[in-house]
Structures are given as C-alpha cells and as structure tokens.
Scaffold this motif. Sequence first.
Motif, PDB file in Angstrom:
ATOM      1  N   TYR A 187       0.848  -1.190   0.000  1.00 20.73           N
ATOM      2  CA  TYR A 187       0.000   0.000   0.000  1.00 20.73           C
ATOM      3  C   TYR A 187       0.886   1.243   0.000  1.00 20.73           C
ATOM      4  O   TYR A 187       2.088   1.182   0.291  1.00 20.73           O
ATOM      5  N   ILE A 188       0.281   2.382  -0.329  1.00 23.81           N
ATOM      6  CA  ILE A 188       0.967   3.674  -0.340  1.00 23.81           C
ATOM      7  C   ILE A 188       0.232   4.614   0.600  1.00 23.81           C
ATOM      8  O   ILE A 188      -0.999   4.729   0.538  1.00 23.81           O
ATOM      9  N   PHE A 189       0.975   5.256   1.492  1.00 18.84           N
ATOM     10  CA  PHE A 189       0.379   6.212   2.422  1.00 18.84           C
ATOM     11  C   PHE A 189       1.074   7.559   2.269  1.00 18.84           C
ATOM     12  O   PHE A 189       2.302   7.625   2.136  1.00 18.84           O
ATOM     13  N   THR A 190       0.289   8.635   2.313  1.00 19.36           N
ATOM     14  CA  THR A 190       0.788   9.984   2.045  1.00 19.36           C
ATOM     15  C   THR A 190       0.507  10.917   3.219  1.00 19.36           C
ATOM     16  O   THR A 190      -0.570  10.868   3.811  1.00 19.36           O
ATOM     17  N   SER A 191       1.485  11.751   3.528  1.00 15.20           N
ATOM     18  CA  SER A 191       1.299  12.827   4.514  1.00 15.20           C
ATOM     19  C   SER A 191       1.921  14.107   3.978  1.00 15.20           C
ATOM     20  O   SER A 191       2.818  14.066   3.129  1.00 15.20           O
TER      21      SER A 191
ATOM     22  N   VAL B 232       4.714   7.220   0.675  1.00 14.16           N
ATOM     23  CA  VAL B 232       5.616   6.113   0.991  1.00 14.16           C
ATOM     24  C   VAL B 232       4.941   4.791   0.651  1.00 14.16           C
ATOM     25  O   VAL B 232       3.788   4.559   1.034  1.00 14.16           O
ATOM     26  N   GLU B 233       5.677   3.918  -0.051  1.00 17.69           N
ATOM     27  CA  GLU B 233       5.166   2.589  -0.362  1.00 17.69           C
ATOM     28  C   GLU B 233       5.632   1.598   0.698  1.00 17.69           C
ATOM     29  O   GLU B 233       6.813   1.560   1.051  1.00 17.69           O
ATOM     30  N   TYR B 234       4.689   0.809   1.185  1.00 15.39           N
ATOM     31  CA  TYR B 234       4.966  -0.204   2.210  1.00 15.39           C
ATOM     32  C   TYR B 234       4.636  -1.591   1.674  1.00 15.39           C
ATOM     33  O   TYR B 234       3.769  -1.754   0.810  1.00 15.39           O
ATOM     34  N   ARG B 235       5.317  -2.571   2.217  1.00 13.39           N
ATOM     35  CA  ARG B 235       4.882  -3.965   2.118  1.00 13.39           C
ATOM     36  C   ARG B 235       4.731  -4.470   3.544  1.00 13.39           C
ATOM     37  O   ARG B 235       5.713  -4.549   4.282  1.00 13.39           O
ATOM     38  N   GLY B 236       3.489  -4.773   3.909  1.00  8.96           N
ATOM     39  CA  GLY B 236       3.239  -5.063   5.315  1.00  8.96           C
ATOM     40  C   GLY B 236       3.565  -3.830   6.147  1.00  8.96           C
ATOM     41  O   GLY B 236       3.064  -2.746   5.878  1.00  8.96           O
TER      42      GLY B 236
ATOM     43  N   ILE C 186       8.885  -0.282   5.142  1.00 12.54           N
ATOM     44  CA  ILE C 186       9.012   0.770   4.129  1.00 12.54           C
ATOM     45  C   ILE C 186       9.822   0.234   2.949  1.00 12.54           C
ATOM     46  O   ILE C 186      10.901  -0.323   3.131  1.00 12.54           O
ATOM     47  N   GLN C 187       9.308   0.425   1.740  1.00  9.07           N
ATOM     48  CA  GLN C 187       9.980  -0.058   0.537  1.00  9.07           C
ATOM     49  C   GLN C 187      10.635   1.059  -0.267  1.00  9.07           C
ATOM     50  O   GLN C 187      11.799   0.959  -0.641  1.00  9.07           O
ATOM     51  N   ARG C 188       9.894   2.120  -0.531  1.00  6.99           N
ATOM     52  CA  ARG C 188      10.401   3.158  -1.430  1.00  6.99           C
ATOM     53  C   ARG C 188       9.501   4.388  -1.315  1.00  6.99           C
ATOM     54  O   ARG C 188       8.446   4.357  -0.689  1.00  6.99           O
TER      55      ARG C 188
ATOM     56  N   LEU D 229      15.662   5.580  -0.686  1.00  3.45           N
ATOM     57  CA  LEU D 229      14.251   5.255  -0.902  1.00  3.45           C
ATOM     58  C   LEU D 229      13.721   5.821  -2.220  1.00  3.45           C
ATOM     59  O   LEU D 229      12.679   5.405  -2.703  1.00  3.45           O
ATOM     60  N   VAL D 230      14.452   6.780  -2.793  1.00  2.63           N
ATOM     61  CA  VAL D 230      14.102   7.314  -4.110  1.00  2.63           C
ATOM     62  C   VAL D 230      14.653   6.375  -5.179  1.00  2.63           C
ATOM     63  O   VAL D 230      15.787   5.923  -5.094  1.00  2.63           O
ATOM     64  N   ASP D 231      13.835   6.063  -6.186  1.00  3.57           N
ATOM     65  CA  ASP D 231      14.309   5.227  -7.288  1.00  3.57           C
ATOM     66  C   ASP D 231      13.889   5.844  -8.615  1.00  3.57           C
ATOM     67  O   ASP D 231      13.316   6.947  -8.665  1.00  3.57           O
TER      68      ASP D 231
END
Length: 360
Positions: free
Chosen positions: A4-8, A163-167, A170-172, A205-207
């Motif tokens: 999922y992706i969460f934004t602030s 921010v993208e998460y897996r579970g 933090i992924q990227r 974390l930036v790609d």
Amino acid sequence: MDKYIFTSESVSDGHPDKVADQISDALVDAGLELGDRTTRVAIETLVATNHVTLAGEVNNFNVVDVNQIVRDTVKKIGYEQEGFHWNTLEIDNHIHSQSADIALGTDDFGAGDQGIMFGYANRDNEAYLPAPIYYSHQILKQLKQARQNNDILLPDAKSQVSVEYRGDQIQRIDQVVISTQHTEGDCDQARKETKLIAQSVLGHLVDDDTVWHLNPTGNFVVGGPDGDSGLTGRKIIVDTYGGWAPHGGGAFSGKDPTKVDRSAAYMARWLAKNVVASEMADWCQIQLSYAIGVKEPTSIYVESNGHNRSIEKFIRSNVDLTPLGIIDRFDLFKYTNYSENCVYGHFGNKNVPWEKIGWE
C-alpha cells in the motif's frame, strides 16, 4: 495489507496557517514568562494581506506589548514583502478576559474542556513517527536551512511524501510534491534546489520510478498571508501524525497548558513513545478523554501489537494523568518555547519535555 501507499504533508514556518500558529504561541510564551500559574491563554490569530487579527480569552495575562510580539514573530519568520511586512502590517486586537464560568473548572486545575486526545508512536525512524509525516517535515526543515543563505527561496512552502509499504516495512518513495515560494523568474532554479534537498533527505528510498511534482502550477511568487489567509489551528494533522493515527480534533497552538487539547495530547504522545521505546510494543496508539472541570481522565484506551491490558494497567498505576499531573511532569508552565516548536509538527526530533524517553 501486503502492499500500500500512504501519504502525509507538512508546511513550512512561512505557511499562512503556521504564521498564525506561531503568533498565537508567541503570545502564550509571553504570558507564561510572567511565572504565574493562574495565567490562562486561549488566543487565535487570523492573517491576511498585511493584516493580523487577534481574538480569544485570557486571565492574568499581563503582557505589555502584544503588537510588538506579533511584529517580532513575523520578522523572525522572514516576511518583509509588500503584501505582508512585519513593520507595516495592521493589527486588530480583540483579546478579552476569560469567561468566569470556564475559570470555575480550570482554577483548581480541572480539565479546561471536554475532549479526546490521541498519541501514537512506531519504529519507522529514530523519531518514532510514521515515515510519511517524518520525511515531509524533514524536507521542509532542510529547505528552511537552505533559505537562510539563498536569495531565491521565500518563506511559504509545502511538502507531501507518498511512501510505499509492504506489510509494515518501508519499501520506497512513490511520489513527492513540493511547492515553494520564490522570487520572480526563478521557478526553475527553485525546482532544482528543492529536488536536491528532497533527494538528500529521502536517500536510497528514491528510485527511477519515483514521481516528482515540483511547483506543479509553475510560478509561486505571491505567497504567505498575501497569497492566502491563515488561521490558528488549521493544520492539526500536520501537527501530529499526518493522518496515520487519529486526531481528537482540538488544536494545540494558542492554548496554555491547562487546556487538555494541548497538554493531554502531549501526554498521550509521551506515553505511546515510551511504550515503544521500552519495547512493550512495536507501535502504540493511546486515547485519553476528559470532562471539563474534572481532574481524572474519563477513559484510557490502548491499541498496539503488544499486551494492551498490561500497558493500560501500567499507565494507570504509574502515571498521573490529571491536568496538573501532566503540567508538573513536563513543567509546562515554565516551558516557554511553544512558538518555535509548533512548526514541523509538535512531535519527533525535538528538544521538548514530552519527547523525552524514560518513565521517570
């Protein structure tokens, strides 16, 4: 959720709403510097084009030069623009005495109002804050430092990090939005400088797939209160957890420590942070609730990935959650630096009493 992706988002010290918060809290600081625990302050500020309006209720608030405090605060932020200048702005002061009915509840250090307050902490970073709001704050902190030695960047700015998460990992960084006020004709240069700042904050974390939105509408020359009005308490999600955890609804700025909107929210954060720091859980959310004039909280709720009942029992047995207990634990009537610490969130890497780790 697996992915999922969460934004602030966050805003700079020159954002109109934060200008208002800083003015309100500068007046709180001035009131508390008198050293009288009967001082009560509840001040809200409206800022617009070359104009500041103050309203609210105070008691034993013997501050001599309110107007000078307003001008000094605006000057410190850096506004010397035609549409908002510390020296030429007009000030309307509508501050008046506190209601005697409200005073009945707070004179004996009962809660200043009813309400609910939330605290949260996790292990995303050393600040024990969710990553999206943490990175959004960090970008603007670095942008402010760059602005101090830069003739192009101006005080008003906003950031937003997805921010993208897996579970729970933090992924990227999926997307970044930064809008910063700048001098005429320098939009492209402002874009370059803000991207470099954000890249240094976000690091690995930036790609290649990270999407950048830098001053997406183009020119951002007219900003601050001249570009948009600002009001105390309108950035409560920026002030706390960026939407990752609930907010009780009450703003912090402009209020003395008897107002549980502020002091109990600080306590809830301190409790959650220390639960995580002491390895009682990897994340923790705490809700406190109060009734006006009543000293003890009406409820305590704990949610975490630990043993919630044990955590709640520990808190009830070891921590004084009355308004006076909170004030004394954090020495909130002697702490007079609220204005400086109401920007870039009230929590995180800040040298403030409610961010200290340790149950004593």
